[in-house]
Design a protein around this motif. Structure first.
Motif, PDB file in Angstrom:
ATOM      1  N   MET A 137       0.825  -1.204   0.000  1.00 25.18           N
ATOM      2  CA  MET A 137       0.000   0.000   0.000  1.00 25.18           C
ATOM      3  C   MET A 137       0.861   1.256   0.000  1.00 25.18           C
ATOM      4  O   MET A 137       1.707   1.418   0.891  1.00 25.18           O
ATOM      5  N   TYR A 174     -10.556  -8.166   2.601  1.00 23.58           N
ATOM      6  CA  TYR A 174      -9.734  -7.489   3.616  1.00 23.58           C
ATOM      7  C   TYR A 174      -9.987  -8.019   5.017  1.00 23.58           C
ATOM      8  O   TYR A 174     -10.873  -8.831   5.244  1.00 23.58           O
ATOM      9  N   GLU A 194     -10.880 -11.484   9.566  1.00 18.65           N
ATOM     10  CA  GLU A 194     -10.076 -11.499   8.344  1.00 18.65           C
ATOM     11  C   GLU A 194     -10.876 -12.139   7.215  1.00 18.65           C
ATOM     12  O   GLU A 194     -11.400 -13.240   7.361  1.00 18.65           O
ATOM     13  N   LYS A 195     -10.984 -11.424   6.120  1.00 23.09           N
ATOM     14  CA  LYS A 195     -11.661 -11.898   4.910  1.00 23.09           C
ATOM     15  C   LYS A 195     -13.032 -12.525   5.227  1.00 23.09           C
ATOM     16  O   LYS A 195     -13.252 -13.733   5.043  1.00 23.09           O
ATOM     17  N   ILE A 207      -9.119  -2.843   7.146  1.00 22.05           N
ATOM     18  CA  ILE A 207      -7.749  -2.617   7.620  1.00 22.05           C
ATOM     19  C   ILE A 207      -6.900  -2.324   6.381  1.00 22.05           C
ATOM     20  O   ILE A 207      -6.843  -3.138   5.459  1.00 22.05           O
ATOM     21  N   ASN A 208      -6.255  -1.127   6.377  1.00 19.40           N
ATOM     22  CA  ASN A 208      -5.586  -0.727   5.128  1.00 19.40           C
ATOM     23  C   ASN A 208      -4.093  -1.054   5.088  1.00 19.40           C
ATOM     24  O   ASN A 208      -3.410  -0.689   4.130  1.00 19.40           O
ATOM     25  N   GLY A 209      -3.570  -1.694   6.132  1.00 13.88           N
ATOM     26  CA  GLY A 209      -2.155  -2.118   6.068  1.00 13.88           C
ATOM     27  C   GLY A 209      -1.200  -1.279   6.901  1.00 13.88           C
ATOM     28  O   GLY A 209       0.009  -1.321   6.704  1.00 13.88           O
ATOM     29  N   TYR A 211      -0.402  -0.314  11.071  1.00 22.31           N
ATOM     30  CA  TYR A 211      -0.734  -0.724  12.434  1.00 22.31           C
ATOM     31  C   TYR A 211       0.280  -0.113  13.408  1.00 22.31           C
ATOM     32  O   TYR A 211       1.450   0.068  13.054  1.00 22.31           O
ATOM     33  N   GLN A 233      -2.718 -15.677  10.462  1.00 20.61           N
ATOM     34  CA  GLN A 233      -3.245 -14.341  10.200  1.00 20.61           C
ATOM     35  C   GLN A 233      -2.976 -13.402  11.382  1.00 20.61           C
ATOM     36  O   GLN A 233      -3.260 -13.743  12.535  1.00 20.61           O
ATOM     37  N   THR A 235      -4.646 -10.690  11.870  1.00 23.18           N
ATOM     38  CA  THR A 235      -5.955 -10.250  12.379  1.00 23.18           C
ATOM     39  C   THR A 235      -6.455 -11.188  13.481  1.00 23.18           C
ATOM     40  O   THR A 235      -7.003 -10.736  14.491  1.00 23.18           O
TER      41      THR A 235
END
Ligand code: G1P
Length: 295
Positions: A137, A174, A194-195, A207-209, A211, A233, A235
């Protein structure tokens, strides 16, 4: 008490195979593909620098040596530029070079997922909060995404996840968070998945990447079982940490280019080219003509 210790280190998981960009990524790591004239990873490192990050931790894998070389001095090139009095180019290289001793590399030996990649950085990060930036990203905003998160962290402490809104039919791609009460400029996160299967997402905030995480995540990741996509994961581990620590959502309002996908990568190139005084006058008319020609 909520932990508000300074965030000094940032982790960049760069071990991915980049299969969506084959054949380019057969020999060039996807993080080194260029947006205008800088590799993707440089934009992400610059975002961390703007946020005051002091130490850069790369979790690499096989065939990623060029990332290490990129953050090192290239003596032969510097020598040649000096002999030819190429001052502007020398400045570009000097500005791009991290300060000695501020970059660390470790390897994720097997592609077991994002959670596992982050866990691989535990010894270098140690017992302190850290930033995590997914290099697919590229974010464009004033302030940058991580800068804004650090500012929210100064108010709230704990863990911070940057989020953006997506169309409901995109949520399954996402990690998605549940939204609680307002915290400073953000909101309390009440759940994460997650997903999510279509139609089951708790919100449309993905969550855009980016943290900010407390180090207790590492001991959870140590025992984390595989989740979505048969991968370990992050998440899922964060959801466990949510039982004992606070998570705040920071809503990023700038632009995000998902350079892990071809459309996002092309858009990033066009957007950043149009921002440049040395390029815009040469490409703007052609871009318009190309788009008009499609009508
Ligand atoms: C990862 C995270 C996901 C997040 C996404 C952002 O997924 O697991 O929560 O929404 O990055 O790009 P990936 O893209 O690796 O499947």
């Amino acid at each position: 008490m909520t932990d508000k210790r300074k965030v000094r280190k940032a982790v960049f998981p760069v071990a991915g195979l980049g299969t969506r960009f084959l054949p380019a990524t057969k020999s060039v790591p996807k993080e080194m593909l260029t947006v205008v004239d800088k590799p993707i990873i440089q934009y992400v490192v610059d975002e961390a620098l703007e946020a005051g990050i002091e130490h850069f931790v790369f979790v690499t894998g096989r065939n990623k040596h060029v990332i290490e070389d990129y953050f090192d001095i290239h003596f032969e090139l510097q020598q040649t530029l000096r002999e030819r009095s190429k001052k502007a180019e020398m400045t570009i290289l000097a500005e791009q070079l991290p300060k000695a001793g501020t970059v660390s590399f470790t390897r994720q030996q097997e592609p077991l997922g994002l959670g596992h990649a982050v866990w691989c950085a535990r010894e270098i990060v140690g017992n302190e909060p850290f930033a995590l930036l997914l290099p697919d990203m590229i974010m464009r905003g004033e302030p940058g995404c991580m800068r804004g998160m650090i500012d929210l962290y100064a108010q709230s402490g704990g863990n911070i996840i940057a989020v953006e809104e997506c169309a409901p039919d995109q949520a399954h791609k996402y990690g998605i968070v549940g939204v609680g009460e307002t915290v400073g400029d953000g909101f309390r996160i009440t759940s994460m998945v997650e997903k999510p299967a279509r139609g089951t997402a708790p919100s449309n905030f993905f969550i855009n990447g980016r943290y900010i995480l407390q180090p207790e995540i590492f001991s959870i990741l140590e025992d984390q079982e595989r989740g979505a996509g048969n991968e370990i994961q992050l998440t899922d581990a964060m959801l466990k940490l949510l039982k004992s620590q606070d998570f705040a959502g920071y809503v990023f309002r700038g632009e995000t280019y998902d350079c892990g996908a071809k459309d996002g990568f092309i858009l990033a190139n066009v957007a950043f080219a149009l921002e440049r005084d040395d390029i815009r006058p040469h490409v703007e008319a052609q871009f318009k003509a190309l788009v008009q020609g499609l009508k």
